[in-house]
Design a protein around this motif. Structure first.
Motif, PDB file in Angstrom:
ATOM      1  N   MET A 200       0.736  10.921  -0.702  1.00 25.54           N
ATOM      2  CA  MET A 200      -0.638  10.554  -0.377  1.00 25.54           C
ATOM      3  C   MET A 200      -0.909   9.183  -0.986  1.00 25.54           C
ATOM      4  O   MET A 200      -0.700   8.965  -2.166  1.00 25.54           O
ATOM      5  CB  MET A 200      -1.594  11.597  -0.944  1.00 25.54           C
ATOM      6  N   LYS A 201      -1.383   8.270  -0.181  1.00 26.04           N
ATOM      7  CA  LYS A 201      -1.684   6.911  -0.618  1.00 26.04           C
ATOM      8  C   LYS A 201      -3.188   6.707  -0.584  1.00 26.04           C
ATOM      9  O   LYS A 201      -3.850   7.058   0.379  1.00 26.04           O
ATOM     10  CB  LYS A 201      -0.995   5.909   0.299  1.00 26.04           C
ATOM     11  N   GLN A 202      -3.725   6.125  -1.670  1.00 28.23           N
ATOM     12  CA  GLN A 202      -5.145   5.807  -1.748  1.00 28.23           C
ATOM     13  C   GLN A 202      -5.315   4.328  -1.442  1.00 28.23           C
ATOM     14  O   GLN A 202      -4.784   3.482  -2.157  1.00 28.23           O
ATOM     15  CB  GLN A 202      -5.696   6.156  -3.132  1.00 28.23           C
ATOM     16  N   ILE A 203      -6.045   4.046  -0.374  1.00 29.37           N
ATOM     17  CA  ILE A 203      -6.213   2.682   0.097  1.00 29.37           C
ATOM     18  C   ILE A 203      -7.685   2.291   0.019  1.00 29.37           C
ATOM     19  O   ILE A 203      -8.532   2.877   0.694  1.00 29.37           O
ATOM     20  CB  ILE A 203      -5.672   2.516   1.526  1.00 29.37           C
TER      21      ILE A 203
ATOM     22  N   SER B 152      -8.441   2.714  -8.724  1.00 28.52           N
ATOM     23  CA  SER B 152      -7.974   3.980  -8.151  1.00 28.52           C
ATOM     24  C   SER B 152      -7.048   3.794  -6.959  1.00 28.52           C
ATOM     25  O   SER B 152      -6.424   4.748  -6.503  1.00 28.52           O
ATOM     26  CB  SER B 152      -9.180   4.834  -7.725  1.00 28.52           C
ATOM     27  N   ALA B 153      -6.961   2.577  -6.435  1.00 35.66           N
ATOM     28  CA  ALA B 153      -6.222   2.313  -5.200  1.00 35.66           C
ATOM     29  C   ALA B 153      -4.737   2.078  -5.446  1.00 35.66           C
ATOM     30  O   ALA B 153      -4.340   1.511  -6.467  1.00 35.66           O
ATOM     31  CB  ALA B 153      -6.815   1.096  -4.502  1.00 35.66           C
ATOM     32  N   ASP B 154      -3.943   2.490  -4.475  1.00 34.76           N
ATOM     33  CA  ASP B 154      -2.523   2.146  -4.436  1.00 34.76           C
ATOM     34  C   ASP B 154      -2.320   0.812  -3.730  1.00 34.76           C
ATOM     35  O   ASP B 154      -1.335   0.123  -3.962  1.00 34.76           O
ATOM     36  CB  ASP B 154      -1.731   3.232  -3.707  1.00 34.76           C
ATOM     37  N   ALA B 155      -3.247   0.475  -2.839  1.00 32.58           N
ATOM     38  CA  ALA B 155      -3.240  -0.800  -2.115  1.00 32.58           C
ATOM     39  C   ALA B 155      -4.681  -1.130  -1.775  1.00 32.58           C
ATOM     40  O   ALA B 155      -5.527  -0.233  -1.662  1.00 32.58           O
ATOM     41  CB  ALA B 155      -2.406  -0.711  -0.837  1.00 32.58           C
ATOM     42  N   VAL B 156      -4.959  -2.430  -1.617  1.00 39.92           N
ATOM     43  CA  VAL B 156      -6.319  -2.880  -1.307  1.00 39.92           C
ATOM     44  C   VAL B 156      -6.283  -3.688  -0.019  1.00 39.92           C
ATOM     45  O   VAL B 156      -5.448  -4.582   0.143  1.00 39.92           O
ATOM     46  CB  VAL B 156      -6.909  -3.716  -2.460  1.00 39.92           C
ATOM     47  N   VAL B 157      -7.211  -3.361   0.865  1.00 41.75           N
ATOM     48  CA  VAL B 157      -7.341  -4.037   2.150  1.00 41.75           C
ATOM     49  C   VAL B 157      -8.703  -4.709   2.197  1.00 41.75           C
ATOM     50  O   VAL B 157      -9.724  -4.070   1.935  1.00 41.75           O
ATOM     51  CB  VAL B 157      -7.207  -3.015   3.304  1.00 41.75           C
ATOM     52  N   VAL B 158      -8.716  -5.992   2.522  1.00 45.04           N
ATOM     53  CA  VAL B 158      -9.948  -6.744   2.709  1.00 45.04           C
ATOM     54  C   VAL B 158     -10.099  -6.958   4.208  1.00 45.04           C
ATOM     55  O   VAL B 158      -9.293  -7.650   4.820  1.00 45.04           O
ATOM     56  CB  VAL B 158      -9.889  -8.090   1.956  1.00 45.04           C
TER      57      VAL B 158
ATOM     58  N   ARG C  70       1.121  -2.522   6.993  1.00 50.97           N
ATOM     59  CA  ARG C  70       1.580  -3.105   5.728  1.00 50.97           C
ATOM     60  C   ARG C  70       1.006  -2.362   4.528  1.00 50.97           C
ATOM     61  O   ARG C  70       1.687  -2.159   3.533  1.00 50.97           O
ATOM     62  CB  ARG C  70       1.214  -4.585   5.674  1.00 50.97           C
ATOM     63  N   ALA C  71      -0.258  -1.954   4.611  1.00 50.67           N
ATOM     64  CA  ALA C  71      -0.864  -1.200   3.503  1.00 50.67           C
ATOM     65  C   ALA C  71      -0.172   0.139   3.320  1.00 50.67           C
ATOM     66  O   ALA C  71       0.059   0.572   2.185  1.00 50.67           O
ATOM     67  CB  ALA C  71      -2.361  -1.008   3.753  1.00 50.67           C
ATOM     68  N   CYS C  72       0.187   0.782   4.417  1.00 53.84           N
ATOM     69  CA  CYS C  72       0.895   2.061   4.328  1.00 53.84           C
ATOM     70  C   CYS C  72       2.264   1.907   3.696  1.00 53.84           C
ATOM     71  O   CYS C  72       2.719   2.780   2.960  1.00 53.84           O
ATOM     72  CB  CYS C  72       1.043   2.683   5.716  1.00 53.84           C
ATOM     73  N   ALA C  73       2.916   0.814   3.975  1.00 48.81           N
ATOM     74  CA  ALA C  73       4.277   0.593   3.475  1.00 48.81           C
ATOM     75  C   ALA C  73       4.308   0.001   2.068  1.00 48.81           C
ATOM     76  O   ALA C  73       5.377  -0.046   1.451  1.00 48.81           O
ATOM     77  CB  ALA C  73       5.022  -0.345   4.432  1.00 48.81           C
ATOM     78  N   ALA C  74       3.164  -0.423   1.549  1.00 47.30           N
ATOM     79  CA  ALA C  74       3.118  -1.099   0.245  1.00 47.30           C
ATOM     80  C   ALA C  74       3.543  -0.171  -0.879  1.00 47.30           C
ATOM     81  O   ALA C  74       3.248   1.021  -0.862  1.00 47.30           O
ATOM     82  CB  ALA C  74       1.709  -1.620  -0.019  1.00 47.30           C
TER      83      ALA C  74
END
Length: 176
Positions: free
Chosen positions: A1-4, A95-101, A163-167
């Motif tokens: 589970m990835k937190q984005i 809390s995020a595993d990756a950040v999307v702007v 890309r966020a999913c693969a980060a």
């Protein structure tokens, strides 16, 4: 589970709702067990939350004390942070595993800088018609000489999701 974590404008910008929807739908296809982290339920954050719920993603909203009265849809987990806007962003980004702007103003830019300072994988959608489009001009790869995180700029919301999913997750210790 990835937190984005999704940073996006708290006001409405023409065309941004569609880009947000496309990002969320692609995220659901690529990472169906991901959790979307947002800073509230107004402006385009509302678009992200509604789209995420529509495709079955889990959503956590980090609510600042100034907006604790906001009514969230059923199924959204509320974290009433007890602190103001920028402070609540610390909880969300940490809390995020990756950040999307996905495009925004100063608050969205602050969240991008927080992600960088915390060593979070950072993906910035460009050509949004918002001030964060200027980040690429000012900082083509890194925000400073520490080279903490290479900022990835993309113009396609679906590619941002991929890309966020693969980060690879994980903060860099000692930055900030």
């Amino acid at each position: 589970m990835k937190q984005i974590a999704v940073a996006i404008h708290s006001e409405y910008v023409p065309g941004l709702a569609e880009k947000a929807r496309r990002f969320v739908e692609a995220l659901a296809r690529r990472c169906p067990d991901s959790v979307v982290l947002v800073g509230g339920y107004w402006g385009h954050m509302k678009d992200v939350v509604d789209a995420a719920l529509a495709v079955g993603l889990k959503v956590v909203a980090f609510i600042p004390m100034e907006r604790e009265e906001v009514r969230l849809p059923s199924g959204v987990i509320a974290v009433r942070t007890g602190c103001e806007y920028r402070c609540r962003s610390v909880f969300m980004i940490r809390s995020a595993d990756a950040v999307v702007v996905l495009g925004g103003g100063v608050g969205t830019a602050i969240e991008a800088f927080m992600a960088y300072a915390m060593g979070k994988p950072l993906f910035v959608l460009v050509h949004t018609g918002t001030p964060t489009d200027k980040l690429k001009e000012a900082y083509p790869e890194y925000f400073d000489t520490r080279n903490a995180v290479r900022v990835v700029y993309l113009s396609d919301p679906e590619e941002v999701a991929a890309r966020a999913c693969a980060a690879e997750a994980g903060a860099i210790k000692g930055f900030g």
